[in-house]
Every structure is written in structure tokens, then in C-alpha cells.
Design a protein around this motif. Structure first.
Motif, short mmCIF file in Angstrom:
data_model
loop_
_atom_site.label_atom_id
_atom_site.label_comp_id
_atom_site.label_asym_id
_atom_site.label_seq_id
_atom_site.Cartn_x
_atom_site.Cartn_y
_atom_site.Cartn_z
N TRP A 1 -54.91 63.66 -10.65
CA TRP A 1 -57.39 63.84 -10.67
C TRP A 1 -58.22 65.07 -9.78
CZ3 TRP A 1 -59.35 59.56 -10.58
CH2 TRP A 1 -58.24 58.40 -11.26
N GLY A 2 -56.93 66.07 -9.99
CA GLY A 2 -58.06 67.61 -9.36
C GLY A 2 -57.91 68.36 -10.50
N PHE A 3 -57.32 68.43 -11.83
CA PHE A 3 -57.46 69.79 -12.57
C PHE A 3 -59.34 69.48 -13.05
CE2 PHE A 3 -56.01 67.02 -15.30
CZ PHE A 3 -55.92 67.15 -16.45
N ASN A 4 -59.59 69.06 -13.61
CA ASN A 4 -60.86 68.64 -14.85
C ASN A 4 -61.30 69.06 -13.77
OD1 ASN A 4 -60.40 68.37 -17.36
ND2 ASN A 4 -59.20 66.42 -16.86
N PRO A 5 -61.58 67.98 -11.74
CA PRO A 5 -62.79 68.29 -11.17
C PRO A 5 -62.70 69.81 -11.08
CG PRO A 5 -61.75 66.59 -10.47
CD PRO A 5 -60.77 66.60 -11.77
N ALA A 6 -61.12 70.10 -10.20
CA ALA A 6 -61.41 71.62 -10.05
C ALA A 6 -62.22 72.67 -11.21
CB ALA A 6 -60.33 71.94 -9.45
N LEU A 7 -62.38 72.30 -12.26
CA LEU A 7 -62.74 74.11 -13.52
C LEU A 7 -64.10 73.01 -13.20
CD1 LEU A 7 -60.30 73.26 -16.23
CD2 LEU A 7 -60.97 75.13 -14.83
N THR A 8 -64.43 72.28 -12.99
CA THR A 8 -66.15 71.67 -13.53
C THR A 8 -66.63 72.11 -12.02
OG1 THR A 8 -65.74 69.90 -14.35
CG2 THR A 8 -68.05 69.98 -13.55
#
Length: 397
Positions: A298-305
Motif C-alpha cells: 500500500w505504500g510504494f505508489n503513495p511514496a513515489l507520488t
């Protein structure tokens, strides 16, 4: 019923060499991955994970670090390629990220290096923009291709895996060049990686090539909800969210990668960690399985954004912070929708397409909402603010 994050965890398919069998500590076993010369400041097309809408989105290469030894040009470019996955035009950042990959999975690290080197070499041979090549802007997509191939393609031995990754890395450089000529309104982010990796996975499925995705069906009900996670598990999930950018499920690896971002910009690292944590929180609110949240899914796409917003916008007031947080939550929601659609319709992962979509939306908000201003030369939150203040002082004279 609690719902999963539109990702199913693949079985372990770590490619191995006949002479070497690497331990698999990354996403292959526990999680599924769903991003200028050192001596001269070179304006390149938008840094947004390579591609540029305009000169106003140019990123200048940082001055050479006094504590980092001079490297051969090609090695410098390859290390910068690793760093550019997380917007860091720095060989020191790339070295720390590489160390994180080695810690988690030497086989995956080898394929990531193969993809990055192949993409960089292809760009040099093709005569693509020398400044962009030197800044690592053709290498990072190849590195991600290597990570994805290590996890999702069912290679038994390293030799064919490296050959496929070399071809995929070179292809990503060509796609990067083509996208740079087509996309003008927003940066191309990791679209070249997504196009290359997803195409390869689709071909593998249609050709009946063994693949690590999708995994066997899991039980409908989660064994434990994310809301029941301990404080230590929450902290760990934020770090694995960072490591899953590179398709790795390992908190120590995530910490090393975060250290690589800190070496470039403390503000950018803070945004990355915040985005990953918000993504994990969104998973808990969605009713996700605790194991999915712990694995960083759940974290990698939000982290990149969140990281992208910190790199491209000037940190003025609360508006950019709101965009960092809102972009992270929107990316988590987009991951559920897009990844679920890809899994059901195509039976392949959507990789970082949710990040690309949401980051583009955030980018287009610049100038449309109060307090949201793009940096003239995106670099880091600290450098963006210094440059903005310097320009304001100069215009006031």
C-alpha cells in the motif's frame, strides 16, 4: 469483508545461477510490486523520472560531492540511474540504493544493474541527449525493468534472466526517447518502465512462459486486519513501502534506500516516508490484510507520488504539504482500482501506473490552486525554495 490492495503476492521465483544461488529477501517471496555530468550543471528535460514537458521543468545536476570519489563516466551514469528512480541525481544515492538491493536479494540486484547498464549503454549508442544520459535519466527505467523481471518472470537460472533484462533495459531506453517527444504537458515519470515490463509480462502469459504472477488464490478473509498491527509493524511497513518501489519486501533495504534519498535531500526523504505511511494508513482504512500492509504493497505508489510533489513544487505554505498528503491517499485509492482491473482483466500487475496517473494530476494543479508553484529547475525541496527566494530577491531589486 476486508479487501486487499489489488495485489496478490507471487510465489518465490528467484532466478539462480548454476554457480550461485542468492537468498531471496524481497518482493519475490513475500510481496508484489504492485518511477548531467558530475562536474557541470546540465539542464535536462523534466526530471519526473525522465521526460520533460518544458525547460521550466529542467533539473540541474548537483555539484560533485567532495566526499564521493570520482568515477569513470559510465559507472557514474549507471549509479545516477539507480538514484533517478527516486529523483536523486547523485551517484552516492545510487550506491546506497544498490546496497539496499544487495541486502535484500543479490539476484534481483544483479538484474537491476543489468537493466540499468543496458539502458544506459543503449542510449549512448543511439546518440540520445548526452546530458540526460549523464544524469542517469535513461538508466532508471532499465533498473526497474530488472527488478520487475526478477520477481514476475519465472526464470529458473540467472543466465536467461540477464539476457531478457538486457533486452528489456535497452527497449526501455528507446521507449523513453519516444515518450520524451510525445509527452509535453506532464513528465513521463516511469511510463517507459511500465510499458516495457507490462508488455513483457503479457507476452509471457500468452506464450505460456512460467511467471510469478498472479499467485495462487488466497483466502477471501484476511487472517488479521491492518488495524490490529503493532507500532513496530507500522514503522516497518513505512520502510517496506519504500523498498517496494524496487519490488523488494525488506525494511532494512527500505532504510538503506531512504538513506540514499537523505544523502540527496532530507526534505525529499521526509516526503517519501510520509507518503508511504499515509498509504499504509489508507490500507488500514480500506480494511486491508495486515500482511499486505506490512509488505509495503500500500505504500510504494503513495511514496513515489509524495516524493514527486516534493521535487517539482516549491514548498510555499501549506498547499504543497496538502498536495503531498492528498497525492499519497489518492495514489493508494488509484492502486486499488487500477491494480484490481489489471489483475482481473489481464492477470498482470499494474506496476507504478497508479503513481504515474496521480502524479500527473498533481503536476497539472500547479498554478490552478493558491500556493502551488512549480520549481523553475526541479531539484529538491530545499534547493527549490532557495532558488525561488533568490529569484524573488533579484526581481525586487
Amino acid at each position: 469483508m476486508a479487501r486487499s490492495c489489488a495485489w496478490q503476492r507471487p510465489q518465490s521465483h528467484a532466478p539462480r545461477s548454476k554457480a550461485f544461488s542468492g537468498r531471496r529477501g524481497g518482493a519475490g517471496s513475500d510481496g508484489q510490486f504492485a518511477g548531467a555530468s558530475s562536474a557541470t550543471a546540465v539542464a535536462v528535460r523534466a526530471r519526473a523520472l525522465c521526460g520533460a514537458p518544458s525547460q521550466s521543468s529542467a533539473l540541474k545536476a548537483p555539484s560533485p560531492r567532495a566526499d564521493f570519489p570520482a568515477l569513470p563516466a559510465f559507472a557514474d551514469q549507471a549509479l545516477r540511474g539507480f538514484g533517478q528512480v527516486v529523483f536523486c541525481n547523485s551517484p552516492a544515492s545510487g550506491a546506497l540504493i544498490g546496497a539496499g538491493l544487495l541486502w535484500a536479494d543479490p539476484c534481483l540486484a544483479a538484474l537491476a544493474a543489468t537493466g540499468c547498464v543496458s539502458a544506459t549503454a543503449a542510449a549512448r549508442v543511439a546518440g540520445f541527449d548526452a546530458g540526460a544520459v549523464s544524469a542517469g535519466l535513461f538508466g532508471y527505467n532499465g533498473a526497474l525493468v530488472g527488478c520487475a523481471f526478477a520477481v514476475f518472470l519465472g526464470f529458473e537460472y540467472m543466465e536467461p534472466a540477464m539476457a531478457a533484462t538486457a533486452a528489456g533495459g535497452a527497449a526501455s531506453a528507446l521507449v523513453t526517447s519516444r515518450l520524451g517527444k510525445v509527452l509535453t504537458a506532464v513528465p513521463q515519470w516511469t511510463l517507459a518502465f511500465n510499458a516495457t515490463a507490462i508488455s513483457a509480462l503479457l507476452w509471457a502469459r500468452r506464450s505460456s512462459v512460467p511467471s510469478a504472477a498472479p499467485a495462487a488464490a488466497e483466502s477471501a478473509a484476511p487472517a488479521r486486519g491492518a488495524a490490529e498491527m503493532s507500532l513496530g509493524e507500522w514503522c516497518s511497513s513505512s520502510l517496506t513501502g519504500v523498498s517496494q518501489i524496487f519490488v523488494v519486501n525488506d525494511a532494512i533495504s527500505g532504510a538503506l534506500m531512504l538513506a540514499g534519498i537523505v544523502a540527496y535531500s532530507a526534505g525529499a526523504a521526509a516526503a517519501t516516508l510520509l507518503g508511504s505511511g499515509l498509504g499504509a494508513g489508507a490500507g488500514a482504512a480500506w480494511g486491508a490484510d495486515a500482511e499486505d500492509v506490512k509488505a509495503g504493497l500500500w505504500g510504494f505508489n503513495p511514496a513515489l507520488t509524495s516524493l514527486a510533489v516534493s521535487i517539482f513544487f516549491v514548498p510555499l505554505g501549506f498547499s504543497p504539504l496538502v498536495l503531498v498528503c492528498g497525492g499519497a491517499v489518492a495514489s493508494a485509492a488509484a492502486t486499488v482500482v487500477i491494480s484490481g482491473t489489471f489483475r482481473e482483466a489481464l492477470e498482470v500487475p499494474s506496476c507504478t501506473l497508479p503513481f504515474c496517473l496521480v502524479a500527473s494530476g498533481c503536476y497539472l494543479l500547479a498554478g490552478r490552486l493558491p500556493g502551488l508553484a512549480l520549481a523553475a529547475a526541479p531539484h529538491s525541496p530545499e534547493a527549490n525554495l532557495r532558488a525561488f527566494r533568490a529569484a524573488a530577491a533579484a526581481s525586487a531589486r
